[in-house]
Design a protein around this motif. Sequence first.
Motif, mmCIF file in Angstrom:
data_model
loop_
_atom_site.group_PDB
_atom_site.id
_atom_site.type_symbol
_atom_site.label_atom_id
_atom_site.label_comp_id
_atom_site.label_asym_id
_atom_site.label_seq_id
_atom_site.Cartn_x
_atom_site.Cartn_y
_atom_site.Cartn_z
ATOM 1 N N LEU A 192 3.617 1.248 -12.242
ATOM 2 C CA LEU A 192 4.046 1.848 -10.981
ATOM 3 C C LEU A 192 2.852 2.302 -10.155
ATOM 4 O O LEU A 192 2.774 2.020 -8.947
ATOM 5 C CB LEU A 192 4.981 3.023 -11.267
ATOM 6 C CG LEU A 192 5.451 3.816 -10.035
ATOM 7 C CD1 LEU A 192 6.202 2.909 -9.068
ATOM 8 C CD2 LEU A 192 6.312 4.993 -10.464
ATOM 9 N N VAL A 193 1.914 2.999 -10.790
ATOM 10 C CA VAL A 193 0.716 3.461 -10.071
ATOM 11 C C VAL A 193 -0.077 2.273 -9.532
ATOM 12 O O VAL A 193 -0.563 2.278 -8.397
ATOM 13 C CB VAL A 193 -0.165 4.327 -10.999
ATOM 14 C CG1 VAL A 193 -1.493 4.665 -10.312
ATOM 15 C CG2 VAL A 193 0.561 5.601 -11.390
ATOM 16 N N HIS A 194 -0.191 1.246 -10.353
ATOM 17 C CA HIS A 194 -0.935 0.045 -9.954
ATOM 18 C C HIS A 194 -0.284 -0.621 -8.741
ATOM 19 O O HIS A 194 -0.972 -1.010 -7.787
ATOM 20 C CB HIS A 194 -0.980 -0.916 -11.141
ATOM 21 C CG HIS A 194 -1.758 -2.165 -10.891
ATOM 22 N ND1 HIS A 194 -3.137 -2.181 -10.789
ATOM 23 C CD2 HIS A 194 -1.357 -3.454 -10.712
ATOM 24 C CE1 HIS A 194 -3.546 -3.420 -10.562
ATOM 25 N NE2 HIS A 194 -2.490 -4.217 -10.522
ATOM 26 N N MET A 195 1.043 -0.748 -8.735
ATOM 27 C CA MET A 195 1.745 -1.377 -7.620
ATOM 28 C C MET A 195 1.651 -0.519 -6.360
ATOM 29 O O MET A 195 1.486 -1.051 -5.247
ATOM 30 C CB MET A 195 3.205 -1.612 -8.009
ATOM 31 C CG MET A 195 3.394 -2.638 -9.109
ATOM 32 S SD MET A 195 5.114 -2.789 -9.671
ATOM 33 C CE MET A 195 5.883 -3.441 -8.190
ATOM 34 N N LEU A 196 1.740 0.796 -6.525
ATOM 35 C CA LEU A 196 1.593 1.685 -5.371
ATOM 36 C C LEU A 196 0.194 1.556 -4.768
ATOM 37 O O LEU A 196 0.027 1.536 -3.539
ATOM 38 C CB LEU A 196 1.857 3.132 -5.787
ATOM 39 C CG LEU A 196 3.299 3.506 -6.125
ATOM 40 C CD1 LEU A 196 3.356 4.904 -6.728
ATOM 41 C CD2 LEU A 196 4.178 3.425 -4.879
ATOM 42 N N THR A 197 -0.803 1.462 -5.644
ATOM 43 C CA THR A 197 -2.186 1.328 -5.168
ATOM 44 C C THR A 197 -2.389 0.019 -4.408
ATOM 45 O O THR A 197 -2.986 -0.005 -3.328
ATOM 46 C CB THR A 197 -3.161 1.400 -6.357
ATOM 47 O OG1 THR A 197 -2.962 2.623 -7.056
ATOM 48 C CG2 THR A 197 -4.597 1.311 -5.880
ATOM 49 N N GLY A 198 -1.884 -1.086 -4.974
ATOM 50 C CA GLY A 198 -2.000 -2.368 -4.293
ATOM 51 C C GLY A 198 -1.298 -2.383 -2.958
ATOM 52 O O GLY A 198 -1.808 -2.926 -1.971
ATOM 53 N N SER A 199 -0.106 -1.766 -2.902
ATOM 54 C CA SER A 199 0.636 -1.705 -1.644
ATOM 55 C C SER A 199 -0.111 -0.867 -0.616
ATOM 56 O O SER A 199 -0.134 -1.201 0.579
ATOM 57 C CB SER A 199 2.026 -1.117 -1.892
ATOM 58 O OG SER A 199 2.764 -1.921 -2.787
ATOM 59 N N ALA A 200 -0.737 0.230 -1.074
ATOM 60 C CA ALA A 200 -1.507 1.076 -0.168
ATOM 61 C C ALA A 200 -2.725 0.326 0.377
ATOM 62 O O ALA A 200 -3.081 0.467 1.558
ATOM 63 C CB ALA A 200 -1.949 2.355 -0.878
ATOM 64 N N ILE A 201 -3.359 -0.476 -0.476
ATOM 65 C CA ILE A 201 -4.511 -1.261 -0.027
ATOM 66 C C ILE A 201 -4.091 -2.258 1.051
ATOM 67 O O ILE A 201 -4.757 -2.405 2.084
ATOM 68 C CB ILE A 201 -5.164 -1.979 -1.215
ATOM 69 C CG1 ILE A 201 -5.861 -0.958 -2.129
ATOM 70 C CG2 ILE A 201 -6.162 -3.031 -0.743
ATOM 71 C CD1 ILE A 201 -6.384 -1.546 -3.413
ATOM 72 N N LEU A 202 -2.973 -2.952 0.815
ATOM 73 C CA LEU A 202 -2.494 -3.910 1.811
ATOM 74 C C LEU A 202 -2.155 -3.229 3.129
ATOM 75 O O LEU A 202 -2.519 -3.709 4.214
ATOM 76 C CB LEU A 202 -1.268 -4.650 1.273
ATOM 77 C CG LEU A 202 -1.521 -5.906 0.445
ATOM 78 C CD1 LEU A 202 -0.204 -6.472 -0.072
ATOM 79 C CD2 LEU A 202 -2.256 -6.950 1.271
ATOM 80 N N ALA A 203 -1.438 -2.098 3.055
ATOM 81 C CA ALA A 203 -1.101 -1.366 4.273
ATOM 82 C C ALA A 203 -2.360 -0.848 4.960
ATOM 83 O O ALA A 203 -2.445 -0.803 6.200
ATOM 84 C CB ALA A 203 -0.159 -0.212 3.942
ATOM 85 N N GLY A 204 -3.361 -0.467 4.159
ATOM 86 C CA GLY A 204 -4.625 -0.011 4.730
ATOM 87 C C GLY A 204 -5.350 -1.114 5.475
ATOM 88 O O GLY A 204 -5.914 -0.889 6.559
ATOM 89 N N PHE A 205 -5.346 -2.337 4.901
ATOM 90 C CA PHE A 205 -5.917 -3.481 5.614
ATOM 91 C C PHE A 205 -5.264 -3.630 6.984
ATOM 92 O O PHE A 205 -5.941 -3.780 8.011
ATOM 93 C CB PHE A 205 -5.690 -4.785 4.830
ATOM 94 C CG PHE A 205 -6.639 -4.992 3.692
ATOM 95 C CD1 PHE A 205 -7.932 -4.526 3.741
ATOM 96 C CD2 PHE A 205 -6.233 -5.679 2.557
ATOM 97 C CE1 PHE A 205 -8.812 -4.719 2.689
ATOM 98 C CE2 PHE A 205 -7.091 -5.880 1.497
ATOM 99 C CZ PHE A 205 -8.388 -5.394 1.558
ATOM 100 N N GLY A 206 -3.926 -3.598 6.984
ATOM 101 C CA GLY A 206 -3.201 -3.779 8.231
ATOM 102 C C GLY A 206 -3.479 -2.667 9.220
ATOM 103 O O GLY A 206 -3.641 -2.926 10.419
#
Length: 347
Positions: A192-206
């Motif tokens: 869960l933490v890993h998926m949240l982190t990846g999603s945050a990175i993608l949203a941060g790129f955008g």
Amino acid sequence: MAYFARRPDTYLFRLLLLPITLFGIVAAAYHFVWTPPELNVYNWGQCLLAAVTIAKTFEYALNEEGMLKVGETRPGEMKGKGKDIANGHPSPIAPRGLPFIPSGVYDAVELMHTLRGLQWKFSQGVYVPKPDRPQERGAFLRATLLSFIQNFLLVDFLESIIKLFPGVGSPTGGSMFYPNLPPVWRYSVSTLVHMLTGSAILAGFGMVYDLITLIAVGCLDGSPASWPPVTDNPWGADSMHKLWSKHWHQLLRQTFLVLGGYPGKWIAGDLGLLFGTFIASGLFHECAMYSMGRGYDHTAPLFFTMQGPILILERVWRKMTGRRIGGWPGRLWVYSMLFLAAQPMGK
């Protein structure tokens, strides 16, 4: 260096500038340190920027012809009609804004800041996603502003959730693998933490890309056509080849080719190009993380290096079965790599 890369007959001068430029970049990135713990992430950011700048410096200095735009034979000299075929189809060259700026200075600033290199010779072969917003300036800016707000709120929401996990969200850091939990719960929480982190990175790129796009198009008279989407729905990838070549962002493609891919190809041909590119990617991430004072960790270089054999396996599968990896089995394959195999790197 970027200015002289756009001036003819400056090859020797650029070579002479190379050592002192590299020294200045490394000294600025690793000598000057953000000491407050809550600002430690800036050390990581400035060293990521240093690696990108080092790659650009090597490319500017070692290209004897200089840095050419598509269709040029020499800097500033076009041969016929220049066409950008980065995405397999020609696209119109956007007119240069701010005409009061000398062309040499404008080209140097553009060259320093471009990553995918749209309209530049080195960009040919890079995948560029199709526009997902209106190309009329006013409508484009409104859509970009809305996207920025959405990504900003999403990053804030995801970061707030991540900070709820003990240790993980603190400035000093902590493991997402809690040893006091039973194995099933331990790895469920880490996933869960890993998926949240990846999603945050993608949203941060955008979010960051949207902000820069608003400044470039809204304030600096840039063309909407020069700002295509930064990613192409990474969650929709159904093979690792498609993920890295199309769905994931291509902003650092040239960085990894210069630092690892091209030297690897010189040593071992196409196989060296493949492994060199991913090894450079792994070292890029870890050498920047090293600046945060936590020592060297091999997991990021290992994860990216193993992408070479993974892509080879996908090609072997295609040759043995006559079919590409795809569909829902391919998507499960991608998710297993991102959500399971990448967890040590995420930690």
